[in-house]
Write a protein that holds these residues in place. Structure first.
Motif, PDB file in Angstrom:
ATOM      1  N   THR A 192      -4.818  -0.875  -5.958  1.00 44.28           N
ATOM      2  CA  THR A 192      -4.704   0.147  -4.918  1.00 44.28           C
ATOM      3  C   THR A 192      -5.793  -0.058  -3.876  1.00 44.28           C
ATOM      4  O   THR A 192      -5.538  -0.009  -2.658  1.00 44.28           O
ATOM      5  CB  THR A 192      -4.828   1.563  -5.523  1.00 44.28           C
ATOM      6  OG1 THR A 192      -3.694   1.810  -6.347  1.00 44.28           O
ATOM      7  CG2 THR A 192      -4.896   2.628  -4.432  1.00 44.28           C
ATOM      8  N   ALA A 222       0.822  -1.209   0.000  1.00 51.17           N
ATOM      9  CA  ALA A 222       0.000   0.000   0.000  1.00 51.17           C
ATOM     10  C   ALA A 222       0.854   1.257   0.000  1.00 51.17           C
ATOM     11  O   ALA A 222       0.559   2.237  -0.702  1.00 51.17           O
ATOM     12  CB  ALA A 222      -0.931  -0.010   1.210  1.00 51.17           C
ATOM     13  N   LEU A 223       1.935   1.239   0.774  1.00 52.48           N
ATOM     14  CA  LEU A 223       2.735   2.449   0.954  1.00 52.48           C
ATOM     15  C   LEU A 223       3.754   2.689  -0.153  1.00 52.48           C
ATOM     16  O   LEU A 223       4.067   3.841  -0.476  1.00 52.48           O
ATOM     17  CB  LEU A 223       3.455   2.382   2.307  1.00 52.48           C
ATOM     18  CG  LEU A 223       2.545   2.356   3.539  1.00 52.48           C
ATOM     19  CD1 LEU A 223       3.363   2.099   4.792  1.00 52.48           C
ATOM     20  CD2 LEU A 223       1.764   3.650   3.668  1.00 52.48           C
ATOM     21  N   PHE A 224       4.253   1.596  -0.765  1.00 50.87           N
ATOM     22  CA  PHE A 224       5.403   1.770  -1.664  1.00 50.87           C
ATOM     23  C   PHE A 224       5.239   1.169  -3.062  1.00 50.87           C
ATOM     24  O   PHE A 224       6.063   1.453  -3.930  1.00 50.87           O
ATOM     25  CB  PHE A 224       6.659   1.164  -1.021  1.00 50.87           C
ATOM     26  CG  PHE A 224       6.970   1.711   0.330  1.00 50.87           C
ATOM     27  CD1 PHE A 224       7.318   3.044   0.493  1.00 50.87           C
ATOM     28  CD2 PHE A 224       6.894   0.903   1.448  1.00 50.87           C
ATOM     29  CE1 PHE A 224       7.606   3.557   1.747  1.00 50.87           C
ATOM     30  CE2 PHE A 224       7.179   1.403   2.716  1.00 50.87           C
ATOM     31  CZ  PHE A 224       7.527   2.738   2.867  1.00 50.87           C
ATOM     32  N   TRP A 275     -10.875   8.199   0.213  1.00 46.34           N
ATOM     33  CA  TRP A 275     -10.713   8.122   1.673  1.00 46.34           C
ATOM     34  C   TRP A 275     -12.040   7.999   2.415  1.00 46.34           C
ATOM     35  O   TRP A 275     -12.136   7.191   3.364  1.00 46.34           O
ATOM     36  CB  TRP A 275      -9.906   9.321   2.171  1.00 46.34           C
ATOM     37  CG  TRP A 275      -8.492   9.299   1.671  1.00 46.34           C
ATOM     38  CD1 TRP A 275      -7.913  10.184   0.812  1.00 46.34           C
ATOM     39  CD2 TRP A 275      -7.486   8.327   1.952  1.00 46.34           C
ATOM     40  NE1 TRP A 275      -6.604   9.827   0.545  1.00 46.34           N
ATOM     41  CE2 TRP A 275      -6.311   8.689   1.234  1.00 46.34           C
ATOM     42  CE3 TRP A 275      -7.454   7.171   2.752  1.00 46.34           C
ATOM     43  CZ2 TRP A 275      -5.137   7.948   1.303  1.00 46.34           C
ATOM     44  CZ3 TRP A 275      -6.278   6.428   2.810  1.00 46.34           C
ATOM     45  CH2 TRP A 275      -5.140   6.816   2.094  1.00 46.34           C
ATOM     46  N   VAL A 315       1.781   0.150  -4.990  1.00 43.13           N
ATOM     47  CA  VAL A 315       0.647   0.590  -5.814  1.00 43.13           C
ATOM     48  C   VAL A 315       0.516   2.107  -5.752  1.00 43.13           C
ATOM     49  O   VAL A 315       1.039   2.758  -4.828  1.00 43.13           O
ATOM     50  CB  VAL A 315      -0.670  -0.067  -5.332  1.00 43.13           C
ATOM     51  CG1 VAL A 315      -0.587  -1.573  -5.449  1.00 43.13           C
ATOM     52  CG2 VAL A 315      -1.000   0.348  -3.900  1.00 43.13           C
ATOM     53  N   PRO A 316      -0.184   2.702  -6.730  1.00 42.99           N
ATOM     54  CA  PRO A 316      -0.442   4.152  -6.650  1.00 42.99           C
ATOM     55  C   PRO A 316      -1.272   4.486  -5.407  1.00 42.99           C
ATOM     56  O   PRO A 316      -2.085   3.675  -4.956  1.00 42.99           O
ATOM     57  CB  PRO A 316      -1.244   4.435  -7.932  1.00 42.99           C
ATOM     58  CG  PRO A 316      -0.968   3.283  -8.840  1.00 42.99           C
ATOM     59  CD  PRO A 316      -0.731   2.103  -7.968  1.00 42.99           C
ATOM     60  N   TRP A 317      -1.052   5.670  -4.871  1.00 45.83           N
ATOM     61  CA  TRP A 317      -1.821   6.065  -3.688  1.00 45.83           C
ATOM     62  C   TRP A 317      -3.271   6.341  -4.077  1.00 45.83           C
ATOM     63  O   TRP A 317      -3.546   6.738  -5.212  1.00 45.83           O
ATOM     64  CB  TRP A 317      -1.188   7.294  -3.042  1.00 45.83           C
ATOM     65  CG  TRP A 317      -0.097   6.907  -2.084  1.00 45.83           C
ATOM     66  CD1 TRP A 317       1.027   6.204  -2.381  1.00 45.83           C
ATOM     67  CD2 TRP A 317      -0.057   7.162  -0.682  1.00 45.83           C
ATOM     68  NE1 TRP A 317       1.780   6.008  -1.256  1.00 45.83           N
ATOM     69  CE2 TRP A 317       1.144   6.593  -0.185  1.00 45.83           C
ATOM     70  CE3 TRP A 317      -0.896   7.824   0.201  1.00 45.83           C
ATOM     71  CZ2 TRP A 317       1.514   6.655   1.149  1.00 45.83           C
ATOM     72  CZ3 TRP A 317      -0.527   7.897   1.543  1.00 45.83           C
ATOM     73  CH2 TRP A 317       0.664   7.312   2.007  1.00 45.83           C
ATOM     74  N   PRO A 318      -4.204   6.155  -3.131  1.00 46.78           N
ATOM     75  CA  PRO A 318      -5.623   6.395  -3.437  1.00 46.78           C
ATOM     76  C   PRO A 318      -5.891   7.849  -3.802  1.00 46.78           C
ATOM     77  O   PRO A 318      -5.249   8.768  -3.282  1.00 46.78           O
ATOM     78  CB  PRO A 318      -6.344   6.028  -2.130  1.00 46.78           C
ATOM     79  CG  PRO A 318      -5.385   5.161  -1.388  1.00 46.78           C
ATOM     80  CD  PRO A 318      -4.018   5.649  -1.759  1.00 46.78           C
ATOM     81  N   GLN A 319      -6.858   8.038  -4.670  1.00 40.91           N
ATOM     82  CA  GLN A 319      -7.296   9.398  -4.996  1.00 40.91           C
ATOM     83  C   GLN A 319      -8.094   9.966  -3.819  1.00 40.91           C
ATOM     84  O   GLN A 319      -8.636   9.217  -2.991  1.00 40.91           O
ATOM     85  CB  GLN A 319      -8.152   9.355  -6.257  1.00 40.91           C
ATOM     86  CG  GLN A 319      -7.380   8.913  -7.503  1.00 40.91           C
ATOM     87  CD  GLN A 319      -8.301   8.684  -8.678  1.00 40.91           C
ATOM     88  OE1 GLN A 319      -9.176   7.815  -8.657  1.00 40.91           O
ATOM     89  NE2 GLN A 319      -8.113   9.481  -9.728  1.00 40.91           N
ATOM     90  N   TRP A 325      -4.931  -1.129   0.122  1.00 43.32           N
ATOM     91  CA  TRP A 325      -5.363  -0.271   1.224  1.00 43.32           C
ATOM     92  C   TRP A 325      -6.519  -0.886   2.009  1.00 43.32           C
ATOM     93  O   TRP A 325      -6.643  -0.670   3.215  1.00 43.32           O
ATOM     94  CB  TRP A 325      -5.723   1.119   0.697  1.00 43.32           C
ATOM     95  CG  TRP A 325      -4.495   1.927   0.449  1.00 43.32           C
ATOM     96  CD1 TRP A 325      -3.786   2.027  -0.709  1.00 43.32           C
ATOM     97  CD2 TRP A 325      -3.804   2.723   1.409  1.00 43.32           C
ATOM     98  NE1 TRP A 325      -2.698   2.840  -0.538  1.00 43.32           N
ATOM     99  CE2 TRP A 325      -2.681   3.282   0.754  1.00 43.32           C
ATOM    100  CE3 TRP A 325      -4.027   3.029   2.751  1.00 43.32           C
ATOM    101  CZ2 TRP A 325      -1.784   4.125   1.406  1.00 43.32           C
ATOM    102  CZ3 TRP A 325      -3.132   3.865   3.397  1.00 43.32           C
ATOM    103  CH2 TRP A 325      -2.039   4.402   2.722  1.00 43.32           C
ATOM    104  N   ASP A 327      -7.413   2.279  -9.845  1.00 41.85           N
ATOM    105  CA  ASP A 327      -6.597   1.077  -9.887  1.00 41.85           C
ATOM    106  C   ASP A 327      -7.142   0.072  -8.870  1.00 41.85           C
ATOM    107  O   ASP A 327      -7.133   0.349  -7.664  1.00 41.85           O
ATOM    108  CB  ASP A 327      -5.135   1.407  -9.552  1.00 41.85           C
ATOM    109  CG  ASP A 327      -4.216   0.202  -9.704  1.00 41.85           C
ATOM    110  OD1 ASP A 327      -4.276  -0.702  -8.853  1.00 41.85           O
ATOM    111  OD2 ASP A 327      -3.451   0.158 -10.688  1.00 41.85           O
TER     112      ASP A 327
END
Length: 299
Positions: free
Chosen positions: A192, A61-63, A73, A65-69, A196, A189
Motif C-alpha cells: 500500500t 493504488a486505487l483498486f 496521510w 492494494v488496501p487503502w492507507p490508514q 501510493w 501493508d
C-alpha cells in the motif's frame, strides 16, 4: 506477499533479503542514472519518468492494494515535499555540472547522513569497524569525484554551483531514505505504501514541466516517453527495492550498500558507453566496494 514480508521483519533471513534488495537497488540505480544521461535535459527526463510511474501506480493504488490508514496521510504529505526538494536539487546539479563529477558527490554525501539519521530515528548505531567501512566508502566516492573533476572540461564555469547542489542533493537522499523507511514501517501493508508513494511522487514534475513538454514536437515527446517508461520500471525495482530493504533490515546498512551504485555506474560507462576506467578509478571503485563489505561483515 505482505504477510511473508511482515514475517521476515527483524529476522536473520529478513536481513539477508534486505542485503540482496539493497544490492539490486544499487545496480538498478546506476542504470537509472545512465537513463537520465540521454539527449533530453534532466528536467524533462524526470518529468517523463515521474509521469510514467505515476500512471502505472494509479490503478494499483486505487483498486488493488488496501487503502492507507488515516495516520498515513500526513506521512505521504512529508514524502511529497521531501521528494520534490530532492528532484529539484538533483536537476539543478545535473544541469550545471558533468554527470561523472556530480553523481559521485551525491552518492558520497548520502550514506554518511543516512547512517546518522538511522541512529536518531531508529536507534541503529554502527560500531567502530562499521564506521571505518563508511569512511573508506565515502573516501572512495569523493576520491572518484575529485579524479573526475580533474579531467572534466565541460561546464567548468558552473561546476562550483553544481558541486554545492550535489552536496545538498546527497543530504536530501539521506533524508528521503530515512523518512521513506519510517513511512514503509508505519504502514500496515508495505505494498500500500509503495503504490501510493509512486502515485503521489509522480504528480509534481509532470505538472511543473507541462509548459515545456507542450512545446516539444510529437516525435520528441514519443522518444521522451519511451525513455520515461523504461525509467519508471527501473525506478519501481530500484526505489521500491530499497524501501522494502529498509523495512526488512537495517536502514543504515541498506543505505551504505546502495551507494555501491557508483561502482556499477562506472562499469556501465565502461561496458556500454566506451568510457575508460584506468588504474586510479579502479582503485577508488575498489575502495567503495571494500567500505561496503566492511560495514556488512562488521555488523
Amino acid at each position: 506477499m505482505s504477510d511473508w514480508l511482515r514475517a521476515m521483519e527483524g529476522t536473520p533471513e529478513g536481513q539477508l533479503w534486505a542485503y540482496a534488495l539493497a544490492l539490486a537497488a544499487a545496480v538498478l540505480h546506476a542504470v537509472f542514472g545512465a537513463l537520465q544521461k540521454g539527449r533530453h535535459d534532466p528536467w524533462l527526463s524526470r518529468a517523463a519518468i515521474d509521469a510514467s510511474y505515476g500512471l502505472i501506480a494509479a490503478p494499483f493504488a486505487l483498486f488493488v492494494v488496501p487503502w492507507p490508514q488515516p495516520h498515513m496521510w500526513p506521512i505521504f504529505a512529508g514524502v511529497f515535499f521531501i521528494h520534490v526538494g530532492y528532484k529539484l536539487l538533483q536537476a539543478m546539479a545535473y544541469s550545471r555540472g558533468a554527470y561523472t563529477v556530480v553523481y559521485p558527490v551525491v552518492r558520497g554525501t548520502a550514506p554518511l547522513f543516512a547512517v546518522l539519521g538511522a541512529g536518531v530515528v531508529f536507534g541503529e548505531h554502527f560500531n567502530a569497524a562499521q564506521w571505518l567501512g563508511v569512511a573508506v566508502l565515502v573516501c572512495g566516492i569523493y576520491g572518484l569525484a575529485l579524479y573526475n573533476l580533474r579531467t572534466v572540461t565541460a561546464s567548468r564555469e558552473t561546476l562550483i554551483a553544481a558541486l554545492g547542489f550535489a552536496v545538498a542533493t546527497g543530504a536530501f537522499v539521506a533524508l528521503y531514505t530515512t523518512y521513506d523507511a519510517y513511512g514503509i514501517r508505519a504502514a500496515e501493508d508495505p505494498f500500500t505504501f509503495l503504490a501510493w508513494f509512486f502515485l503521489i511522487d509522480g504528480m509534481f514534475f509532470p505538472l511543473f514541466m507541462w509548459r515545456r513538454l507542450s512545446r516539444l514536437e510529437r516525435a520528441e515527446v514519443a522518444g521522451l516517453m519511451r525513455r520515461g517508461m523504461v525509467g519508471a520500471l527501473v525506478a519501481y525495482a530500484s526505489f521500491g527495492g530499497i524501501m522494502l530493504a529498509t523495512r526488512l533490515g537495517s536502514v543504515g546498512q541498506a543505505a551504505v550498500l546502495r551507494e555501491t551504485s557508483t561502482v556499477f555506474s562506472a562499469l556501465i560507462g565502461w561496458l556500454m558507453l566506451g568510457e575508460r576506467s584506468g588504474p586510479r578509478r579502479v582503485f577508488l571503485m575498489s575502495m567503495i566496494a571494500l567500505g561496503a563489505a566492511i560495514v556488512q561483515l562488521a555488523a
